[in-house]
Design an enzyme around this catalytic site. Structure first.
Site, PDB file in Angstrom:
ATOM      1  N   ARG A 102       0.855  -1.100   0.141  1.00 18.39           N
ATOM      2  CA  ARG A 102       0.091   0.104  -0.078  1.00 18.39           C
ATOM      3  C   ARG A 102       0.723   1.260  -0.031  1.00 18.39           C
ATOM      4  NH1 ARG A 102      -5.242   1.486   3.511  1.00 18.39           N
ATOM      5  NH2 ARG A 102      -5.992   0.343   2.117  1.00 18.39           N
ATOM      6  N   HIS A 129      -7.656   0.930  -6.148  1.00 23.63           N
ATOM      7  CA  HIS A 129      -7.812  -0.126  -5.062  1.00 23.63           C
ATOM      8  C   HIS A 129      -8.469  -1.434  -5.281  1.00 23.63           C
ATOM      9  CE1 HIS A 129      -7.923  -1.188  -1.026  1.00 23.63           C
ATOM     10  NE2 HIS A 129      -8.697  -0.518  -0.417  1.00 23.63           N
ATOM     11  N   GLN A 132     -10.368  -3.834  -2.676  1.00 24.73           N
ATOM     12  CA  GLN A 132     -11.542  -3.296  -1.970  1.00 24.73           C
ATOM     13  C   GLN A 132     -12.737  -3.752  -3.272  1.00 24.73           C
ATOM     14  OE1 GLN A 132     -12.232  -1.691   0.888  1.00 24.73           O
ATOM     15  NE2 GLN A 132     -14.169  -2.224   0.110  1.00 24.73           N
ATOM     16  N   ASP A 224     -17.383   7.357  -1.024  1.00 22.55           N
ATOM     17  CA  ASP A 224     -15.978   7.261  -0.360  1.00 22.55           C
ATOM     18  C   ASP A 224     -15.658   8.742   0.146  1.00 22.55           C
ATOM     19  OD1 ASP A 224     -13.407   6.354   0.576  1.00 22.55           O
ATOM     20  OD2 ASP A 224     -12.328   6.526  -1.490  1.00 22.55           O
ATOM     21  N   CYS A 264     -16.073   1.897   1.143  1.00 21.82           N
ATOM     22  CA  CYS A 264     -15.060   1.222   1.531  1.00 21.82           C
ATOM     23  C   CYS A 264     -14.518   1.277   2.909  1.00 21.82           C
ATOM     24  CB  CYS A 264     -14.062   1.444   0.265  1.00 21.82           C
ATOM     25  SG  CYS A 264     -13.532   3.056   0.576  1.00 21.82           S
ATOM     26  N   ARG A 292     -13.464  -8.314   2.572  1.00 19.03           N
ATOM     27  CA  ARG A 292     -12.100  -8.158   2.369  1.00 19.03           C
ATOM     28  C   ARG A 292     -11.261  -9.279   2.433  1.00 19.03           C
ATOM     29  NH1 ARG A 292      -9.765  -2.751   2.167  1.00 19.03           N
ATOM     30  NH2 ARG A 292      -8.196  -4.069   1.321  1.00 19.03           N
TER      31      ARG A 292
HETATM   32  N1  NVA Z   1      -9.801   6.845  -1.337  1.00 24.08           N
HETATM   33  C1  NVA Z   1      -9.393   6.442   0.171  1.00 24.08           C
HETATM   34  C2  NVA Z   1      -9.770   5.093   0.233  1.00 24.08           C
HETATM   35  C3  NVA Z   1      -9.470   4.434   1.729  1.00 24.08           C
HETATM   36  C4  NVA Z   1      -9.618   2.957   1.581  1.00 24.08           C
HETATM   37  C5  NVA Z   1      -8.215   6.955   0.149  1.00 24.08           C
HETATM   38  O1  NVA Z   1      -7.247   6.794  -0.621  1.00 24.08           O
HETATM   39  O2  NVA Z   1      -7.582   7.434   1.212  1.00 24.08           O
HETATM   40  N1   CP Z   2     -11.030   0.246   3.039  1.00 21.97           N
HETATM   41  C1   CP Z   2      -9.842  -0.108   3.422  1.00 21.97           C
HETATM   42  O1   CP Z   2      -8.826  -0.105   2.488  1.00 21.97           O
HETATM   43  O2   CP Z   2      -9.432  -0.002   4.732  1.00 21.97           O
HETATM   44  P1   CP Z   2      -8.284   0.759   5.184  1.00 21.97           P
HETATM   45  O3   CP Z   2      -7.842   1.766   4.926  1.00 21.97           O
HETATM   46  O4   CP Z   2      -8.735   0.769   6.770  1.00 21.97           O
HETATM   47  O5   CP Z   2      -7.309  -0.535   5.015  1.00 21.97           O
END
Ligand code: NVA
Ligand code: CP
Length: 305
Positions: A102, A129, A132, A224, A264, A292
């Site tokens: 990540r 992502h 997800q 989101d 998400c 997940r």
């Molecule tokens: N769009 C959000 C998703 C978090 C799971 C981010 O990138 O922070």
């Molecule tokens: N939805 C998601 O990826 O959550 P986290 O950021 O908690 O991993």
């Protein structure tokens, strides 16, 4: 399939197989059937951003598969001090059987996958992502009994979730509508790729700035956060601009009567969604979060067994 970087790279068949395997592994786990398919294997998990769901679901998933998850915070490994992606890939492939990452820059994940001889799983970048969305498709299938022919509406920021949802819908046979404010549209290259995928699947992609047009008769309504990880400095400005895109009871009325609400997570109640929607009877957010685990186990089994 060596890696999971983007759902755009997968065939419709590969997406379907992952979802079916996720459902099978979920059933086995719920009935107490042990499945140590990855016994003796180790997954390295690189995080340069925060996480609750992703970290816990990968760690628990790897453990349930009989393997070992190794958490690697970028604060602790040399990557965070400037060691190259190339050297990191060449070293980690000597120890590990797979890498989950990540991070911010999507190109870093593409490079890591190119240099490493072991599978690489994208666990969120600024662009995509995919893990997800596999969980989301699995959840939609469980609640609707089908995916083919459903309509998913995404209302909000043209971000990593919007991008992966477009790819996922095209591959799984859903129509998709995306509503974003004018200056927060989806990445143009992703939209072009998605349009190709939708053409192939014969399904519809609507891109609009009108949330009512997008949500009309939708079976799945998705939003989101307006402030993704790394955008904290823009918070106040974004909260003002995005307010007309809030998923509230009024907007939700335009969806199909039996629509489900998805997010998400993490969610910010009172901003992208109101309590009455996210905590209401049509919300399936915690099923998504649970899935997940099952969907990613399917990814790990497929790539690492
Ligand atoms: N769009 C959000 C998703 C978090 C799971 C981010 O990138 O922070
Ligand atoms: N939805 C998601 O990826 O959550 P986290 O950021 O908690 O991993």
């Amino acid at each position: 399939m060596k890696d999971l970087i983007s759902l755009h790279d997968l065939t419709n068949e590969e997406v379907k197989d992952l979802l079916e395997l996720g459902i099978k592994l979920k059933k086995e786990q719920k009935s107490g059937i042990e499945h140590h398919i990855l016994k003796g294997k180790t997954l390295g998990m690189i995080f340069t951003k925060s996480s609750t769901r992703t970290r816990v679901s990968f760690e628990v998933g790897m453990t349930q598969l009989g393997g070992y998850p190794l958490f690697l915070s970028s604060n602790d490994i040399q990557l965070g001090r400037g060691e190259t992606i190339y050297d990191t890939a060449k070293v980690l492939e000597r120890f590990l059987d797979g890498i989950m990452i990540r991070t911010f820059d999507h190109q870093d994940v593409i490079d890591l996958a190119e240099y490493a001889d072991i599978p690489v799983i994208n666990a969120l970048t600024d662009l995509l992502h995919p893990c997800q969305v596999l969980a989301d498709l699995m959840t939609a299938y469980e609640h609707k009994g089908r995916l083919e022919g459903l309509k998913l509406a995404y209302i909000g920021d043209g971000n990593n979730m919007a991008h992966s949802l477009m790819y996922g819908c095209a591959k799984a046979g859903l129509d998709c509508a995306i509503a974003t404010p004018d200056n927060y549209q989806c990445d143009s290259e992703v939209v072009a790729n998605a349009k190709d995928d939708f053409k192939k699947s014969g399904k519809e992609l609507i891109i609009t700035n009108d949330p009512v047009e997008a949500i009309k008769n939708a079976d799945v309504v998705y939003t989101d956060t307006w402030v993704s990880m790394g955008q904290e400095a823009e918070k106040a400005e974004r909260q003002k601009i995005f307010m007309p895109y809030q998923v509230n009871g009024e907007l939700f009325k335009h969806a199909a009567d039996d629509a489900v609400f998805m997010h998400c997570l993490p969610a910010y109640r009172g901003y992208e969604v109101t309590e009455e929607v996210i905590d209401g009877p049509q919300s399936v957010i915690f099923d998504e979060a649970e899935n997940r685990l099952h969907a990613q186990k399917a990814v790990m089994v497929t790539l690492m067994k």
